[in-house]
Design a protein around this motif. Structure first.
Motif, PDB file in Angstrom:
ATOM      1  N   ALA A 343       0.830  -1.215   0.000  1.00 32.76           N
ATOM      2  CA  ALA A 343       0.000   0.000   0.000  1.00 32.76           C
ATOM      3  C   ALA A 343       0.862   1.261   0.000  1.00 32.76           C
ATOM      4  O   ALA A 343       1.998   1.247   0.473  1.00 32.76           O
ATOM      5  CB  ALA A 343      -0.912   0.009   1.217  1.00 32.76           C
ATOM      6  N   ARG A 344       0.290   2.330  -0.517  1.00 28.95           N
ATOM      7  CA  ARG A 344       0.973   3.626  -0.478  1.00 28.95           C
ATOM      8  C   ARG A 344       1.209   4.031   0.965  1.00 28.95           C
ATOM      9  O   ARG A 344       0.345   3.864   1.820  1.00 28.95           O
ATOM     10  CB  ARG A 344       0.100   4.711  -1.127  1.00 28.95           C
ATOM     11  N   LYS A 345       2.368   4.644   1.189  1.00 29.55           N
ATOM     12  CA  LYS A 345       2.710   5.054   2.561  1.00 29.55           C
ATOM     13  C   LYS A 345       1.706   6.053   3.112  1.00 29.55           C
ATOM     14  O   LYS A 345       1.322   5.988   4.271  1.00 29.55           O
ATOM     15  CB  LYS A 345       4.114   5.665   2.573  1.00 29.55           C
ATOM     16  N   GLU A 346       1.284   6.993   2.268  1.00 28.45           N
ATOM     17  CA  GLU A 346       0.330   8.006   2.729  1.00 28.45           C
ATOM     18  C   GLU A 346      -0.966   7.354   3.227  1.00 28.45           C
ATOM     19  O   GLU A 346      -1.537   7.774   4.224  1.00 28.45           O
ATOM     20  CB  GLU A 346       0.009   9.001   1.593  1.00 28.45           C
ATOM     21  N   GLU A 347      -1.375   6.294   2.535  1.00 30.18           N
ATOM     22  CA  GLU A 347      -2.619   5.617   2.929  1.00 30.18           C
ATOM     23  C   GLU A 347      -2.438   4.889   4.258  1.00 30.18           C
ATOM     24  O   GLU A 347      -3.339   4.868   5.100  1.00 30.18           O
ATOM     25  CB  GLU A 347      -3.080   4.634   1.847  1.00 30.18           C
ATOM     26  N   VAL A 348      -1.274   4.258   4.445  1.00 30.77           N
ATOM     27  CA  VAL A 348      -1.002   3.559   5.703  1.00 30.77           C
ATOM     28  C   VAL A 348      -1.018   4.571   6.849  1.00 30.77           C
ATOM     29  O   VAL A 348      -1.634   4.339   7.904  1.00 30.77           O
ATOM     30  CB  VAL A 348       0.351   2.815   5.648  1.00 30.77           C
ATOM     31  N   GLU A 349      -0.378   5.710   6.628  1.00 27.28           N
ATOM     32  CA  GLU A 349      -0.353   6.757   7.657  1.00 27.28           C
ATOM     33  C   GLU A 349      -1.764   7.249   7.966  1.00 27.28           C
ATOM     34  O   GLU A 349      -2.155   7.373   9.123  1.00 27.28           O
ATOM     35  CB  GLU A 349       0.531   7.938   7.203  1.00 27.28           C
ATOM     36  N   HIS A 350      -2.511   7.522   6.905  1.00 21.39           N
ATOM     37  CA  HIS A 350      -3.885   7.991   7.099  1.00 21.39           C
ATOM     38  C   HIS A 350      -4.699   6.965   7.889  1.00 21.39           C
ATOM     39  O   HIS A 350      -5.444   7.317   8.802  1.00 21.39           O
ATOM     40  CB  HIS A 350      -4.563   8.243   5.747  1.00 21.39           C
ATOM     41  N   ALA A 351      -4.523   5.703   7.544  1.00 23.50           N
ATOM     42  CA  ALA A 351      -5.285   4.647   8.212  1.00 23.50           C
ATOM     43  C   ALA A 351      -4.936   4.589   9.698  1.00 23.50           C
ATOM     44  O   ALA A 351      -5.812   4.461  10.556  1.00 23.50           O
ATOM     45  CB  ALA A 351      -5.016   3.302   7.536  1.00 23.50           C
ATOM     46  N   LYS A 352      -3.645   4.695  10.003  1.00 21.75           N
ATOM     47  CA  LYS A 352      -3.220   4.635  11.415  1.00 21.75           C
ATOM     48  C   LYS A 352      -3.790   5.814  12.199  1.00 21.75           C
ATOM     49  O   LYS A 352      -4.263   5.646  13.326  1.00 21.75           O
ATOM     50  CB  LYS A 352      -1.700   4.647  11.501  1.00 21.75           C
ATOM     51  N   GLN A 353      -3.722   6.996  11.583  1.00 21.48           N
ATOM     52  CA  GLN A 353      -4.265   8.183  12.258  1.00 21.48           C
ATOM     53  C   GLN A 353      -5.742   7.996  12.586  1.00 21.48           C
ATOM     54  O   GLN A 353      -6.238   8.495  13.583  1.00 21.48           O
ATOM     55  CB  GLN A 353      -4.135   9.414  11.351  1.00 21.48           C
ATOM     56  N   GLU A 354      -6.433   7.276  11.706  1.00 15.91           N
ATOM     57  CA  GLU A 354      -7.881   7.108  11.899  1.00 15.91           C
ATOM     58  C   GLU A 354      -8.206   6.050  12.946  1.00 15.91           C
ATOM     59  O   GLU A 354      -9.361   5.884  13.324  1.00 15.91           O
ATOM     60  CB  GLU A 354      -8.530   6.759  10.543  1.00 15.91           C
ATOM     61  N   GLY A 355      -7.201   5.314  13.387  1.00 15.62           N
ATOM     62  CA  GLY A 355      -7.428   4.352  14.464  1.00 15.62           C
ATOM     63  C   GLY A 355      -7.508   2.905  14.013  1.00 15.62           C
ATOM     64  O   GLY A 355      -8.008   2.051  14.755  1.00 15.62           O
ATOM     65  N   ILE A 356      -7.027   2.634  12.810  1.00 21.17           N
ATOM     66  CA  ILE A 356      -7.051   1.256  12.341  1.00 21.17           C
ATOM     67  C   ILE A 356      -5.852   0.494  12.927  1.00 21.17           C
ATOM     68  O   ILE A 356      -4.742   1.008  12.967  1.00 21.17           O
ATOM     69  CB  ILE A 356      -7.064   1.230  10.799  1.00 21.17           C
ATOM     70  N   GLU A 357      -6.126  -0.709  13.413  1.00 20.49           N
ATOM     71  CA  GLU A 357      -5.057  -1.506  14.041  1.00 20.49           C
ATOM     72  C   GLU A 357      -4.413  -2.422  13.016  1.00 20.49           C
ATOM     73  O   GLU A 357      -5.106  -3.128  12.294  1.00 20.49           O
ATOM     74  CB  GLU A 357      -5.643  -2.388  15.154  1.00 20.49           C
TER      75      GLU A 357
END
Lengths: 489, 297
Positions: A343-357
C-alpha cells in the motif's frame, strides 16, 4: 481548450526564488480533514492547495536539466514545464501542459503512488522532501475544472477509422482520450452501468470523489468519445462481432483484473465474509452506505469488529470504509511485516491516524462460525520472516503453535485478483499466459490477434492506475500507427 | 434506457415484460439471465430470460413481486423503461439429446424452465414437464409448456387446480412406475430444488438446478454469488447459474441468501409506505436518455 500559453524562455526561469534558497523551503502540506472527523464520513481526506500554497510549492522546483520526474512517470507528464507555469500563475496553461500527456489529471493527482514515480525521481527528495508533484497536479486539475468551458473543445479532423475500447477504467479512458485527439472515432464499452471501471467500483469516495470521475468523463465526452454502458464484451457481443459486424478497425482490451481471489480456507462461505471487490462495489458503485436512500444493502457495521486480510491499497480502502461505516474495531491482517506492505505510505499513515489496528505477521487459517452461519471469529497464526522469495520479499513462515482466535463479525478478503476470462474464452486466437492474462507486447501493446491491443491489469495482473494509464497511452500510439500505416502485424 | 414494449400480468404478482434489448436478444441462449436496475438509486437484480426474438430485438422476462425492486418493476407498464439491462449472462443450459428429460418448474421458476424445456424438445428429447404452484391462480405458462412437452403434469399445494401436492410427488410416481429418466432439470424455490436433488440422488439420476443467489455485477467480478459446489466456491454468475444438483450445498445457499433479510424487509416496508413516490422516482429518470449515451447517472 485554452489558447497555447507563452513558454518561459529556456534559460531564464520565471521563479523569483534563487536556486540555493529552494531547498530551504519546506514542502507545503495539503490541508486534510482531521482524523477524528474524517473517520466518520466519506468526504475526501485531502482538501487541496490554495493558489498561494500551490505557487509556493511550485517555486521549490529545482528545474533540473535532466528531468527524472518526467522519465519516471509512466505517461511522461512534463512536470518541470507545468510546474513553471504554476510559478508564473498560468494555471490553465499548466493544466493544458499536463493534458498533453495525461487525460485524467484530477484522478492521478489523487491516487497515483507518486513516491514510486515522479516524486521518487525528484532530486530534491535525496536531501529533503521531494516536490509535491501529485498535490500540484491535483491543484491544477481542480482549478481547470472550475474554470474550463468544455462546450467547445477543438476536434481533430476525422480519420474515418473506428476504435472500440473494451472497459472504461484507467487504461481504456487514457487510450480513448489519446485516440480521439488523433481524429479516430472512439467507442467505449462498459459492463457496469456507470463508466469508470475500478475508479468507480474500487476506489472510495474519501480518496477519489465520484464527482471527479464524472467530470473527467464528461470532458472526454466533450472531446468526442462515445460511451456505451451495460455491454459485457464476451457475452453481450464478442470481439469478433465488433470487428466483423460492427466495423471496428481496431480494438483495445482494458478489462482489468476483476476476478477476486479467495484464500480457500475453511469457513469462507460464512455470512459476513466478503471479497474486497464485493465489499467495495457495494459501497462505491451501489452506494450501500446510503441505504435505504439507495436500495443496495450491506451489513450494518455499527459496533462490529471488522478485519481486512491483505496489505495493498485495496485492503486499506476497504478497512477505512468499514471504519466510516461504524466499525468499533478495524484491523488490517497482513502476513508479512509493514515494510513489505504494497500500500501507499500516505494511505497507511492515514489509516493509522484514523485508528485502524495493524496486525502484521499474522495469517488467517480458518473463519469460525458463530453457530448460526455467520462469521464469529478468525483463527490466525503468527508468522516470522524467512528467506527472500521470488518477489524479493522475505517469505512469511508460520510460527508453530501460535494459533489464536480474533473475534470478528465481518472479514474482507483483499489478497489480490486474477484475470477475468470472459474475453479470452470467447476470442479464438487471442494468446494468454499460464495465469490466463492476455499476452501483449510491452512496447506496442499488440496481442496475437491482428488489430487487437490490450493493456492494464488484464495484461500485467493487479497494478496501479498510473501503470494502466501508461499502457493505454502506449496502446493509443500503437493503434494510431496501425491505423495510419499499411497495418502490418 | 431499455423500453418496455409490452407488459401483462400472468397471475397475481407475476408479470411478463417484453423489453427492447437488441444486443441481448441477438446473443441469448436458454438458461441465461440479465441483471437489471430500475433507477438511479436502485439495486442490481438478476432475472432469467424467458424468451428472445432476435429479429425484433426483444427479450421477455417474467417477474414475481417479492421484494422492493420486483414490486417496483411489476408496477411498470407498457411504454415505461428500465434504466439498465445487461446480459445475456451466465452459461447457457446444456442442450443435447439426453433421451427422456423431466423438466420441473416451481412457481415463477416455471418461466425459467420453459425456454430450456423448449430447447430440449427441439434437440429431440422426450420432455415430461411437471409444474407446481401454490394455487390455481399462480399456475403460469401452462399452454406454452404443453406445446413443448410430451406430457405435462400440474400440482397445486391446495388442490385448487389439477392434482393436490408437490412436484416431487409427481417425480416420485414417475420413478416408482419405473419410468426411464435420463435427466431432471429443476428450477424453483430452494426447498423444492433441494427436495428434488435428494430424491434423484438415491436413484442416480443426473439432475440440474438453476441457482439464484445474491449478485451484483454478474460478470465474475465481485464473488458475492459464490456457491459451494463439492465443497469448493464457484460463482453462479459465470460458472452457473445451472449446476449439478447433487454437488450443491443447499444449506449454504439458503444461509447466504438470508444475509440481507433485515435490510430487505426495511426496503419493502418503505416501499409499501411510499409506493407512489417510489414510482415517481423511477418515472422521473425516464426522460430523454438513450441506451448508448445513458451511463446511468
Amino acid at each position: 481548450m485554452t489558447p497555447p500559453t507563452k513558454q518561459p524562455p529556456k534559460q531564464k526561469s520565471a521563479n523569483p526564488l534563487p536556486l540555493k534558497e529552494r531547498m530551504k523551503v519546506p514542502r507545503q502540506h495539503m490541508l486534510e480533514q482531521s482524523p477524528l472527523e474524517r473517520a466518520t464520513n466519506f468526504t475526501e481526506v485531502n482538501l487541496g492547495y490554495s493558489e498561494e500554497l500551490a505557487r509556493q510549492e511550485a517555486q521549490r522546483c529545482l528545474e533540473c536539466p535532466k528531468a527524472t520526474c518526467t522519465t519516471d512517470c509512466p505517461v511522461g507528464v512534463k512536470v518541470k514545464e507545468f510546474v513553471q507555469l504554476i510559478v508564473a500563475g498560468d494555471f490553465m496553461g499548466a493544466a493544458a501542459k499536463i493534458r498533453e500527456d495525461n487525460v485524467l489529471p484530477a484522478i492521478t493527482g489523487r491516487v497515483c503512488p507518486q513516491e514510486d514515480h515522479c516524486e521518487g525521481g525528484c532530486l530534491m527528495g535525496k536531501k529533503v522532501q521531494p516536490l509535491g508533484i501529485g498535490y500540484l497536479e491535483r491543484f491544477v486539475a481542480d482549478y481547470e475544472q472550475g474554470h474550463l468551458d468544455i462546450s467547445n473543445l477543438p476536434k481533430a479532423s476525422p480519420t474515418g477509422k473506428k476504435v472500440a475500447i473494451v472497459g472504461s477504467g484507467p487504461s481504456g479512458l487514457t487510450a480513448a482520450g489519446d485516440l480521439v485527439q488523433q481524429g479516430h472515432q472512439v467507442h467505449v464499452f462498459e459492463a457496469l452501468h456507470t463508466p469508470g471501471g475500478v475508479l468507480v467500483y474500487g476506489i472510495p469516495e474519501f480518496r477519489l470523489p465520484k464527482q471527479i470521475i464524472r467530470e473527467q468523463i464528461d470532458y472526454m465526452r466533450a472531446m468526442g468519445v462515445e460511451f456505451e454502458t451495460d455491454v459485457v464484451v464476451g457475452k453481450t457481443v464478442t470481439l469478433d462481432e465488433l470487428m466483423e459486424e460492427e466495423g471496428y478497425d481496431a480494438v483495445f482490451i482494458g478489462t482489468g483484473a476483476g476476478l477476486p481471489q479467495f484464500m480457500n480456507i475453511p469457513g469462507e462461505h460464512l455470512n459476513g465474509v466478503y471479497s474486497a471487490n464485493e465489499f467495495l462495489t457495494r459501497i462505491n458503485l451501489m452506494h450501500a452506505y446510503e441505504f435505504p436512500k439507495y436500495d443496495e444493502p450491506m451489513l450494518d457495521l455499527h459496533g462490529k469488529q471488522v478485519a481486512v486480510i491483505g496489505g495493498g491499497n485495496t485492503a486499506l480502502d476497504a478497512i477505512r470504509s468499514a471504519l466510516r461505516l461504524g466499525a468499533s474495531k478495524a484491523y488490517v491482517i497482513y502476513r508479512r511485516s509493514e515494510a513489505e506492505m504494497p500500500a501507499r505510505k500516505e494511505e497507511v499513515e492515514h489509516a493509522k491516524q484514523e485508528g485502524i489496528e495493524f496486525r502484521v505477521l499474522t495469517n488467517p487459517i480458518e473463519f469460525l462460525s458463530d453457530g448460526m452461519g455467520w462469521l464469529g471469529a478468525v483463527r490466525c497464526m503468527r508468522m516470522e520472516l524467512g528467506e527472500a522469495d521470488a518477489s524479493g520479499r522475505r517469505r512469511p513462515v508460520p510460527v508453530q503453535g501460535s494459533e489464536f482466535d480474533l473475534p470478528l463479525s465481518v472479514a474482507v478478503i483483499a489478497i489480490g485478483t486474477g484475470a477475468n476470462p470472459l474475453i479470452q474464452s470467447t476470442t479464438p486466437g487471442l494468446n494468454t499466459n499460464k495465469r490466463n492474462y492476455i499476452e501483449a507486447d510491452a512496447m506496442t501493446q499488440r496481442t496475437s490477434r491482428r488489430g487487437v491491443f490490450a493493456g492494464g491489469d488484464i495484461v500485467t495482473g493487479s497494478a496501479t492506475v498510473i501503470l494502466a494509464m501508461g499502457a493505454g497511452r502506449r496502446a493509443a500510439k500503437s493503434i494510431h500507427e496501425y491505423l495510419t500505416t499499411s497495418g502490418e502485424w | 434506457m431499455f423500453k418496455i414494449l409490452y407488459a401483462e400480468f400472468l397471475a397475481p404478482g407475476i408479470k411478463r415484460f417484453v423489453i427492447e434489448a437488441p444486443r441481448i436478444a441477438h446473443k441469448y441462449k436458454p438458461g441465461q439471465f440479465v441483471i437489471l436496475r430500475l433507477y438511479e438509486q436502485g439495486e442490481r437484480i438478476p432475472i432469467t430470460i424467458e424468451h428472445s426474438d432476435p429479429e425484433r430485438g426483444t427479450i421477455r422476462i417474467v417477474v414475481q413481486s417479492i421484494g422492493k425492486t420486483t414490486n417496483l418493476l411489476n408496477s411498470l407498464n407498457t411504454g415505461d423503461s428500465i434504466l439498465n439491462v445487461v446480459g445475456p449472462l451466465g452459461k447457457p443450459s446444456e442442450i443435447e439429446k439426453f433421451g427422456t428429460v423431466v423438466v420441473m418448474g416451481g412457481g415463477v421458476g416455471t418461466a425459467m424452465a420453459y425456454p430450456t424445456a423448449a430447447a430440449l424438445k427441439r434437440a429431440g428429447n422426450r420432455v415430461i414437464s411437471i409444474v407446481g404452484a401454490r394455487n390455481k391462480e399462480l399456475v403460469i405458462l401452462e399452454r406454452e409448456l404443453r406445446e413443448v412437452s410430451d406430457a405435462l403434469m400440474i400440482t397445486t399445494d391446495d388442490g385448487s387446480y389439477a392434482d393436490k401436492g408437490f412436484v416431487t410427488d409427481k417425480l416420485r410416481q414417475l420413478i416408482e412406475n419405473g419410468a426411464r429418466i435420463d435427466l431432471v432439470l429443476a428450477i424453483g424455490p430452494v426447498p423444492m430444488m433441494r427436495a428434488v436433488a435428494e430424491m434423484t440422488r438415491k436413484e442416480h439420476i443426473r439432475t440440474i438446478v438453476s441457482l439464484n443467489p445474491i449478485m451484483i455485477d454478474g460478470t465474475g467480478m465481485c464473488g458475492g454469488c459464490r456457491v459451494l459446489i463439492d465443497g469448493k466456491s464457484e460463482f453462479a454468475c459465470v460458472d452457473g447459474p445451472e449446476f449439478d444438483a447433487h454437488r450443491v450445498d443447499f444449506a449454504v445457499l439458503v444461509q447466504r441468501n438470508s444475509m440481507y433479510r433485515a435490510a430487505e424487509q426495511k426496503s419493502m416496508e418503505e416501499f409499501q409506505r411510499e409506493t407512489m413516490k417510489q414510482l415517481e422516482t423511477v418515472h422521473a429518470g425516464q426522460t430523454g436518455a438513450c441506451a448508448v449515451e445513458g451511463d446511468g447517472r
